[in-house]
Design a protein around this motif. Structure first.
Motif, short mmCIF file in Angstrom:
data_model
loop_
_atom_site.label_atom_id
_atom_site.label_comp_id
_atom_site.label_asym_id
_atom_site.label_seq_id
_atom_site.Cartn_x
_atom_site.Cartn_y
_atom_site.Cartn_z
N THR A 147 24.21 -24.57 16.92
CA THR A 147 24.68 -24.36 18.30
C THR A 147 23.72 -25.01 19.28
O THR A 147 24.12 -25.68 20.24
CB THR A 147 24.79 -22.84 18.61
N ARG A 207 19.33 -19.75 28.83
CA ARG A 207 19.98 -19.51 27.53
C ARG A 207 18.95 -19.56 26.43
O ARG A 207 18.00 -20.33 26.49
CB ARG A 207 21.03 -20.59 27.24
N ASN A 241 24.00 -28.87 19.26
CA ASN A 241 25.17 -29.35 20.01
C ASN A 241 24.96 -29.20 21.51
O ASN A 241 25.27 -30.10 22.28
CB ASN A 241 26.43 -28.58 19.58
N TYR A 242 24.40 -28.04 21.91
CA TYR A 242 24.20 -27.78 23.34
C TYR A 242 23.21 -28.78 23.94
O TYR A 242 23.45 -29.38 24.98
CB TYR A 242 23.71 -26.34 23.54
N GLU A 287 24.62 -32.34 24.23
CA GLU A 287 25.61 -32.51 25.30
C GLU A 287 24.99 -32.32 26.70
O GLU A 287 25.37 -32.99 27.64
CB GLU A 287 26.77 -31.50 25.16
N ASN A 288 24.06 -31.38 26.82
CA ASN A 288 23.62 -30.96 28.16
C ASN A 288 22.22 -31.39 28.56
O ASN A 288 21.89 -31.36 29.73
CB ASN A 288 23.70 -29.43 28.28
N PHE A 309 18.49 -19.79 22.13
CA PHE A 309 19.14 -20.08 20.85
C PHE A 309 18.20 -19.66 19.72
O PHE A 309 17.02 -20.00 19.74
CB PHE A 309 19.42 -21.58 20.72
#
Ligand code: UTP
Length: 275
Positions: free
Chosen positions: A264, A252, A267-268, A271-272, A254
């Motif tokens: 985004t 991915r 946050n990603y 969390e990950n 960003f």
């Protein structure tokens, strides 16, 4: 093999003003790590341990980040806080860091040409650190994937991804023939086209492997879109004379140069990756 990686970090980061008025955009933290460190970690993981920065005015914080801070480190030595320095110490132990300056912001192509003295006559990686790339844990980072392809094809390679039509005008866009799953031999490239003129929906993102003939090509490339020396224009010349591949990477990406992309990503990663 490829050992060097160039980080053009001279841009003004105007989309992030006022945060970037006196602080480099590349030092914006995604959770607790500056953007540029993610890119450098990706390069070192790919074996590209000679890191060259093309910096500009107001970017000293980047050089300081990849150096020892004696006072701070002495202060927290032996305490539990020392663990927070682990990742940057790992980067510093495994990489070497050189700096050169771009004195006028004349575009990405010009920034890369300024890096010539750090690279010499060998193939090299390029990372635009405001493009944050995240791959599944345990799988290869984007540059590692590209280095593997370079070993096979020995030509310039650009990372590409499919983008929606309403985003296409923000990117360099390619056209080409698919030579195997996810790999395109590029025949055309257009910098930031209006959607209706775009040759495809395959956009170039901020990871490249370039062969050193690109320097002479850039030198002979006139300023293009926005009066800037565009790397895309030089790559098109290289594609027409020889071979440039577009690689649909696994992972991915960003756009942390924009506020939406940055939020985004934060946050990603929180969390990950971070948790
Ligand atoms: P961007 O256009 O995304 O960065 O350039 P920018 O100009 O800093 O951002 P905005 O548009 O004003 O918000 C892509 C990359 O190329 C570098 C930038 O630092 C960024 O990493 N760059 C761009 C240079 O080093 N020199 C330049 O002349 C232009």
């Amino acid at each position: 093999m490829i050992k060097k990686c160039l980080f053009p970090v001279a841009g003004y980061g105007t989309r992030f003003l006022p945060a970037t008025k006196s602080m480099p955009k590349e030092m914006l933290p995604v959770v607790n790590k500056p953007l540029v460190q993610y890119g450098v970690e990706e390069a070192i993981a790919a074996g590209l341990t000679d890191i060259g920065f093309v910096t500009g005015r107001g970017k000293r914080a980047i050089a300081d980040h990849f150096d020892v801070n004696y006072e701070l480190e002495h202060q927290i030595m032996g305490s539990t806080k020392e663990q927070y320095l682990e990742s940057i110490r790992g980067v510093m132990a495994n990489g070497s860091f050189s700096f050169t300056r771009q004195t006028e912001m004349r575009g990405l192509g010009d920034a890369i040409l300024n890096g010539r003295r750090l690279i010499g006559e060998e193939s090299f990686g390029v990372v635009l650190s405001d493009d944050l790339c995240v791959c599944e844990e345990g799988s290869d980072g984007v540059l590692t994937q590209m280095v593997k392809l370079y070993k096979q094809f020995r030509c310039s390679i650009v990372a590409i991804q499919e983008v929606p039509e309403d985003q296409i005008h923000k990117f360099g866009v390619i056209a080409g023939e698919q030579i195997k799953e996810g790999l395109f031999q590029i025949s055309n490239m257009v910098e930031k086209p209006p959607a209706e003129e775009a040759p495809s929906n395959l956009a170039i993102i901020g990871r490249y492997i370039l062969t050193p003939d690109i320097f002479d090509i850039i030198e002979n490339t006139s300023p293009g879109k926005n009066g800037e020396v565009q790397l895309t224009d030089a790559l098109l010349t290289q594609a027409k004379d020889g071979c440039v591949l577009g690689y649909k990477f696994k992972g991915r990406r960003f756009d942390c140069g924009s506020v939406d992309g940055f939020v985004t990503a934060t946050n990603y990663v929180y969390e990950n990756v971070y948790k």
